[in-house]
Design a protein around this motif. Structure first.
Motif, PDB file in Angstrom:
ATOM      1  N   LYS A  29      -3.964  13.232  -1.617  1.00 20.95           N
ATOM      2  CA  LYS A  29      -5.459  13.326  -1.198  1.00 20.95           C
ATOM      3  C   LYS A  29      -6.366  12.173  -2.394  1.00 20.95           C
ATOM      4  CE  LYS A  29      -5.308  17.777   1.213  1.00 20.95           C
ATOM      5  NZ  LYS A  29      -5.500  18.895   1.193  1.00 20.95           N
ATOM      6  N   SER A  30      -5.729  12.144  -3.352  1.00 24.12           N
ATOM      7  CA  SER A  30      -6.733  11.222  -4.209  1.00 24.12           C
ATOM      8  C   SER A  30      -6.960   9.916  -4.051  1.00 24.12           C
ATOM      9  CB  SER A  30      -5.771  11.069  -5.751  1.00 24.12           C
ATOM     10  OG  SER A  30      -4.813  10.428  -5.699  1.00 24.12           O
ATOM     11  N   LEU A  31      -6.247   9.457  -3.130  1.00 20.90           N
ATOM     12  CA  LEU A  31      -6.207   8.042  -2.703  1.00 20.90           C
ATOM     13  C   LEU A  31      -7.769   7.802  -1.867  1.00 20.90           C
ATOM     14  CD1 LEU A  31      -5.170   5.148  -3.376  1.00 20.90           C
ATOM     15  CD2 LEU A  31      -3.808   5.520  -1.566  1.00 20.90           C
ATOM     16  N   LEU A  32      -8.670   7.130  -2.460  1.00 20.83           N
ATOM     17  CA  LEU A  32      -9.625   6.879  -1.492  1.00 20.83           C
ATOM     18  C   LEU A  32      -9.759   5.929  -0.323  1.00 20.83           C
ATOM     19  CD1 LEU A  32     -12.801   7.979  -3.836  1.00 20.83           C
ATOM     20  CD2 LEU A  32     -11.505   9.396  -2.206  1.00 20.83           C
ATOM     21  N   PRO A  73      -9.619  -0.620  -5.102  1.00 14.14           N
ATOM     22  CA  PRO A  73      -8.829   0.864  -5.287  1.00 14.14           C
ATOM     23  C   PRO A  73      -9.625   1.799  -6.070  1.00 14.14           C
ATOM     24  CG  PRO A  73      -7.478  -1.008  -6.005  1.00 14.14           C
ATOM     25  CD  PRO A  73      -8.839  -1.487  -6.078  1.00 14.14           C
ATOM     26  N   MET A  74      -9.831   3.108  -5.327  1.00 15.92           N
ATOM     27  CA  MET A  74     -10.402   4.395  -5.945  1.00 15.92           C
ATOM     28  C   MET A  74      -9.341   5.329  -5.883  1.00 15.92           C
ATOM     29  SD  MET A  74     -14.586   3.923  -4.818  1.00 15.92           S
ATOM     30  CE  MET A  74     -13.969   3.516  -2.963  1.00 15.92           C
ATOM     31  N   VAL A  75      -9.304   6.217  -7.085  1.00 18.25           N
ATOM     32  CA  VAL A  75      -8.598   7.462  -7.421  1.00 18.25           C
ATOM     33  C   VAL A  75      -9.574   8.613  -7.501  1.00 18.25           C
ATOM     34  CG1 VAL A  75      -6.848   8.610  -8.459  1.00 18.25           C
ATOM     35  CG2 VAL A  75      -6.635   6.042  -7.736  1.00 18.25           C
ATOM     36  N   ASP A  93      -0.338  11.070 -12.203  1.00 19.10           N
ATOM     37  CA  ASP A  93       0.530  10.820 -11.038  1.00 19.10           C
ATOM     38  C   ASP A  93      -0.300  10.329  -9.693  1.00 19.10           C
ATOM     39  OD1 ASP A  93       2.814  11.834 -11.864  1.00 19.10           O
ATOM     40  OD2 ASP A  93       2.750  13.733 -11.320  1.00 19.10           O
ATOM     41  N   CYS A  94      -1.490  10.752  -9.992  1.00 22.15           N
ATOM     42  CA  CYS A  94      -2.686  10.175  -8.740  1.00 22.15           C
ATOM     43  C   CYS A  94      -2.527   8.665  -9.009  1.00 22.15           C
ATOM     44  CB  CYS A  94      -3.886  10.657  -8.859  1.00 22.15           C
ATOM     45  SG  CYS A  94      -3.870  12.496  -8.296  1.00 22.15           S
ATOM     46  N   LEU A  95      -2.790   8.079 -10.130  1.00 22.35           N
ATOM     47  CA  LEU A  95      -2.777   6.557 -10.356  1.00 22.35           C
ATOM     48  C   LEU A  95      -1.208   5.974  -9.985  1.00 22.35           C
ATOM     49  CD1 LEU A  95      -4.928   6.386 -13.540  1.00 22.35           C
ATOM     50  CD2 LEU A  95      -5.543   5.470 -11.478  1.00 22.35           C
ATOM     51  N   SER A  96      -0.226   6.536 -10.221  1.00 25.19           N
ATOM     52  CA  SER A  96       1.074   6.187 -10.042  1.00 25.19           C
ATOM     53  C   SER A  96       1.316   6.148  -8.215  1.00 25.19           C
ATOM     54  CB  SER A  96       2.085   7.199 -10.519  1.00 25.19           C
ATOM     55  OG  SER A  96       2.125   6.893 -11.881  1.00 25.19           O
ATOM     56  N   TRP A  97       0.603   7.107  -7.592  1.00 25.15           N
ATOM     57  CA  TRP A  97       0.597   7.311  -6.304  1.00 25.15           C
ATOM     58  C   TRP A  97       0.018   5.943  -5.768  1.00 25.15           C
ATOM     59  CZ3 TRP A  97       3.395   9.211  -2.679  1.00 25.15           C
ATOM     60  CH2 TRP A  97       2.665   9.181  -1.135  1.00 25.15           C
ATOM     61  N   LEU A  98      -0.981   5.270  -6.363  1.00 22.05           N
ATOM     62  CA  LEU A  98      -1.811   4.102  -5.853  1.00 22.05           C
ATOM     63  C   LEU A  98      -1.103   2.902  -6.095  1.00 22.05           C
ATOM     64  CD1 LEU A  98      -4.243   2.472  -4.957  1.00 22.05           C
ATOM     65  CD2 LEU A  98      -4.750   2.529  -7.619  1.00 22.05           C
ATOM     66  N   PHE A  99      -0.143   2.941  -7.128  1.00 17.34           N
ATOM     67  CA  PHE A  99       0.672   2.078  -7.297  1.00 17.34           C
ATOM     68  C   PHE A  99       1.906   1.859  -6.422  1.00 17.34           C
ATOM     69  CE2 PHE A  99      -0.438   2.373 -12.262  1.00 17.34           C
ATOM     70  CZ  PHE A  99      -1.731   1.754 -11.851  1.00 17.34           C
TER      71      PHE A  99
END
Length: 407
Positions: A27-30, A189-191, A233-239
Motif C-alpha cells: 500500500k505504500s507505493l503511490l 516514484p513515490m513511497v 521494506d516499503c522502499l525495497s518493495w518499490l525496487f
C-alpha cells in the motif's frame, strides 16, 4: 524484505512473511511512475557496476528512534537490502550516502545538497531518496524549496532516479497532499509510509493489525527499529516492483512548468570556506568560529559530523562592528544557529539598508541549524547584507552558519 524483528516491540513480533504484512507494504507505493531511471540503476547494480544510494531528509533520515542509529535506521536498511538483492560479489560496489539532519526542512536541505549528498562534486548518486514530508511545515515557501530540491537532484548530468518518501508522525500527519503533485508532475516514484501503516493502526490484532502505533513509534515523531524496518521494506518493495516491470522508453521530462515553484533549484552554499573567493565580506565583530554545533551521523558512521563548521561567530568579547557582505544574487537565505544557551542572543538583519528580519537564537531551545529567506527575486542584482547584534544583545554570542544564494 529486511526480516528484522523489533526489539522494542511489546506485541507479538511482526510476521514479516505473512500476507497481511506484504499487503501493508504494498500500500505504500503511490500509483505509477516513469521507471526508466530507477530500472536502469537496478540493471547497473546487477551488472556489478558502482551504484550510490543517497538519502536526504530530517531526523528520521538521520536515524532518530533507531538503535543503533547508524545501522538500524531505514536508510542503512534500505541500502543493505538493495545491496543484498541486486549487488554482485557481496555488493562491494554499492555505496551509501546518508544526509539526514534533525529538525530541518527542505529549506535547509536544498542548501546543503551539494555539500552533503554530492560531496562538493565528488559523488554522483544514482538514486536519491528525498524525505521531508514531516519536516516541511517550517518551509516558508510551502513547497517551493521542496520542488527546487527535487529539481536540483533530477537535473544532474548522470540522470539519477529521485524517489519521494513520505514518512508520517504519530498523529497520522504529513504533507503528502501538498508534495505528491510534484512527484506526479515529473513522473517520480513515490513511497508513502502513511498509506502503508495508518489504516492498519486502527485494527485490532484479531482484525489483522500487523503492528500497533505504539510499536511503530518511539515518540510522537520517530519510528522504532520496527518502524524503520517497515520504511526500508516499503522502499525495497518499490525496487522489487520496478525490477519486474518493463522499462518505459522515454525519460522523465524535467523542463515543465513547476507545480509550486522552482526559484531555488540553483541554490549554492556560501560559508567561511568559499565565501571570500565568491563575494566581498567584512567579518566585523563576527571573527570567531563556533565549534559547539549540531552533529549528525552521516552515511554509516557511528560518530557525528559537525554541521556548518565554516561559520562566523560573534562572542561576548567581540567588538560591535557588523558583519557585512556584498554579492550579486536573485535570492538569499541565511543559515544561523539555534540554541538553548543563555549566552546567545539575537541579531538584526539589514538588506540594502532596510531592516528585514530579527534572527533569534532561541527560536528553538536546542542546537539546530535554522534557515530563513532574506530576499527573493526574479532578477539578479548587487545587494548588501548587514548583520549586527540586536539592541541589548551586544555582549551575547550569535553564529552565522552560512548562506544559500541563487545568482
Amino acid at each position: 524484505m529486511t526480516d528484522r524483528l523489533p526489539p522494542q516491540g511489546r506485541e507479538i513480533p511482526m510476521a514479516v512473511h505473512s500476507w497481511a504484512y506484504r499487503e501493508m507494504i504494498a500500500k505504500s507505493l503511490l500509483g505509477t511512475s516513469n521507471n526508466k531511471r530507477l530500472k536502469a540503476v537496478i540493471d547497473k547494480a546487477k551488472r556489478g557496476e558502482k551504484v550510490t544510494l543517497a538519502f536526504i531528509g530530517g531526523s528520521i533520515t538521520h536515524g532518530a528512534g533507531a538503535d543503533p542509529l547508524h545501522t538500524a535506521c531505514y536508510a542503512y536498511l534500505t541500502y543493505a537490502s538493495f545491496k543484498k538483492t541486486f549487488g554482485q560479489t557481496g555488493g562491494e560496489a554499492i555505496r551509501l550516502i546518508k544526509a539526514g539532519v534533525g529538525g530541518t526542512p527542505s529549506e535547509l536541505g536544498m542548501i546543503r545538497y551539494d555539500r552533503d549528498v554530492l560531496r562538493d562534486g565528488a559523488v554522483q548518486p544514482d538514486i536519491v531518496v528525498v524525505e521531508f514530508a514531516v519536516n516541511d511545515a517550517d518551509d516558508e515557501t510551502e513547497g517551493v524549496c521542496y520542488e527546487s530540491l527535487v529539481l536540483k537532484a533530477l537535473s544532474a548530468e548522470n540522470s539519477p532516479a529521485v524517489i519521494l518518501l513520505f514518512s508520517v508522525f504519530e498523529s497520522d500527519w504529513n504533507l503528502q497532499e501538498r508534495l505528491s503533485p510534484i512527484g506526479r508532475q515529473y513522473g517520480l516514484p513515490m513511497v508513502s509510509i502513511k498509506d502503508a501503516v495508518t489504516e492498519q493502526f486502527r485494527k485490532t490484532q484479531a482484525e489483522g493489525r500487523v503492528i500497533s502505533k505504539q510499536d511503530f513509534f518511539s515518540d510522537i515523531y520517530h519510528p522504532t527499529n520496527a518502524g524503520h524496518a517497515i520504511m526500508a521494506d516499503c522502499l525495497s518493495w518499490l525496487f522489487t516492483e520496478t525490477d519486474r516491470s518493463v522499462m518505459v522508453s522515454e525519460d522523465t521530462v524535467i523542463d515543465l512548468p513547476p507545480v509550486i515553484g522552482n526559484d531555488f533549484s540553483g541554490v549554492r552554499l556560501l560559508d567561511r570556506r568559499n565565501g571570500p573567493d565568491m563575494v566581498k565580506i567584512d567579518e566585523g565583530g563576527f571573527r570567531a568560529t563556533d565549534s559547539d554545533l549540531q552533529f549528525a551521523e552521516m552515511d554509516d558512521h557511528s560518530f557525528g559530523t559537525p554541521q556548518f563548521p565554516n561559520n562566523w561567530m560573534h562572542t561576548a568579547e567581540s567588538d560591535s562592528e557588523s558583519f557585512s557582505m556584498t554579492l550579486r544574487c536573485k535570492s538569499l537565505l541565511l543559515v544561523y544557529k539555534n540554541t538553548g544557551r543563555d549566552d546567545f542572543g539575537d541579531a538584526d538583519i539589514w538588506f540594502d539598508g532596510q531592516h528585514v528580519k530579527m534572527a533569534m537564537s532561541h527560536t528553538v531551545k536546542w542546537t539546530r541549524c535554522h534557515a530563513v529567506i532574506l530576499h527573493r527575486s526574479e532578477q539578479s542584482e548587487e545587494h548588501r547584507v548587514e548583520i549586527r547584534m540586536a539592541a541589548g544583545h551586544e555582549s551575547k554570542r550569535f553564529t552565522i552558519l552560512g548562506f544559500g544564494f541563487v545568482d
